[in-house]
Design an enzyme around this catalytic site. Structure first.
Site: not given
Ligand code: G3I
Length: 322
Positions: A234, A171, A127
């Protein structure tokens, strides 16, 4: 209803899904994945937000578990994501400026080095393009190395750590926003001309199902012109939550399946050497990040009970058409 053919058997390339290590403890998830999936992308546990602890220590327990599961089940592993504007800022800016270049290089060397020989490819930079397509995003990485500079450096350091992985610039909204897609492809061209070892193009394909027919095909045609492997990296296709009204839900489903078929067709029409993988951003609708705050959207190929959704057939139709 006869069980559907495995989705990976219908896909003219590895069929990937996003995975979180907790899902490996869910027999419903692992059984469905073993039947339908041939590649895995860690949804978040191979990113800085997981690997880098607040104290700057590195933790690899979760990505190592995903790597081991992939290997034990003859699935490919796709690395996501080394350098991303949205992560690592506090860690990076807490480092003395004179040490930041070394810290950037060390991070990539340690993470890409660890999975050398395991990952088929890396999202080296995620991105980089501004949402309105007017140039690139400014971030802590570009503040240090310049806008093209941090991207070129990330690709060079990753190539040094892993000589064999396909190195992707990844991206989103590239088909949804043609101006952004054009800026992205101009960036690829400029970096390649400058000698950056970009060897793959990743289009996330978080679809806006209201886009005009043909925009997906147009972007994929322009991207294919580089002759590089392409990763639909994705894909999901949210219809919107709370669609109680049957007629409205059916209308959204028709739009969704038409656009998903278009993406599958465009991918399948690529020359075989340019079909890196086709990845869904989750296995079941209930695994989707769009439903993580309790939504009831259906953006993926299987429902919460592991039954194929209409998106499964939309993919099969598109892959078969080529
Ligand atoms: O599971 C933990 C939990 O145990 C913990 O208490 C909590 C608080 O920190 O975090 C939880 O993990 C979260 C994880 O998702 C699982 O739910 C992370 O905080 C959170 O940041 C993470 O978000 C991910 C996000 O990217 C940021 O990394 C999403 O799952 C994921 O679907 C999303 O994916 C992105 C791609 O990487 C890039 N393209 C866009 C896409 C969607 O936004």
């Amino acid at each position: 209803q006869a069980p559907s053919a495995p989705l990976k058997a219908l896909t003219p390339a590895p069929l990937g899904v996003a995975v979180m290590s907790g899902q490996l403890d869910d027999p419903a998830w692992t059984t469905l994945a073993r039947r339908h999936v041939s590649q895995l992308t860690p949804e978040w546990e191979m990113k800085m937000e997981y690997i880098l602890g607040d104290d700057g220590a590195f933790r690899f327990d979760a990505p190592d578990r995903i790597d081991a599961f992939a290997r034990a089940n003859a699935m490919r592993l796709h690395g996501h994501a080394l350098i991303w504007y949205s992560q690592g800022q506090d860690w990076f800016e807490a480092i003395k400026p004179a040490r930041r270049e070394q810290a950037f290089d060390d991070y990539i060397a340690r993470v890409a080095g660890r999975y050398r020989g395991q990952v088929a490819g890396w999202d080296v930079v995620n991105e980089a393009v501004a949402e309105d397509g007017d140039g690139l995003r400014d971030c802590h990485w570009s503040a240090q190395f310049g806008q093209d500079g941090y991207i070129a450096r990330a690709f060079e350091r990753t190539r040094a750590a892993d000589p064999d992985a396909v190195l992707f610039l990844n991206d989103y909204n590239l088909e949804n926003l043609p101006r952004k897609g054009a800026t992205f492809l101009r960036l690829v061209e400029r970096l390649l001309r400058a000698g950056a070892p970009i060897t793959g193009i990743g289009t996330q394909a978080h679809l806006d199902i209201d886009i005009p027919a043909g925009q997906i095909t147009a972007f994929m045609r322009d991207a294919a012109a580089f002759g590089l492997p392409i990763h639909v990296s994705e894909l999901d296709a949210p219809m919107g939550s709370g669609l109680i009204d049957r007629a409205r839900r059916d209308a959204r489903r028709r739009l969704q399946t038409a656009r998903v078929t278009e993406y599958a067709e465009a991918f399948a029409a690529l020359p075989e050497r340019q079909r890196y993988a086709f990845t869904l951003w989750g296995l079941r609708d209930t695994d989707s990040f769009v439903n993580r705050q309790g939504g009831d959207d259906s953006p993926l190929a299987f429902d919460g009970d592991g039954r194929p959704t209409p998106l499964f057939q939309a993919l099969a139709d598109g892959f078969a058409a080529a």
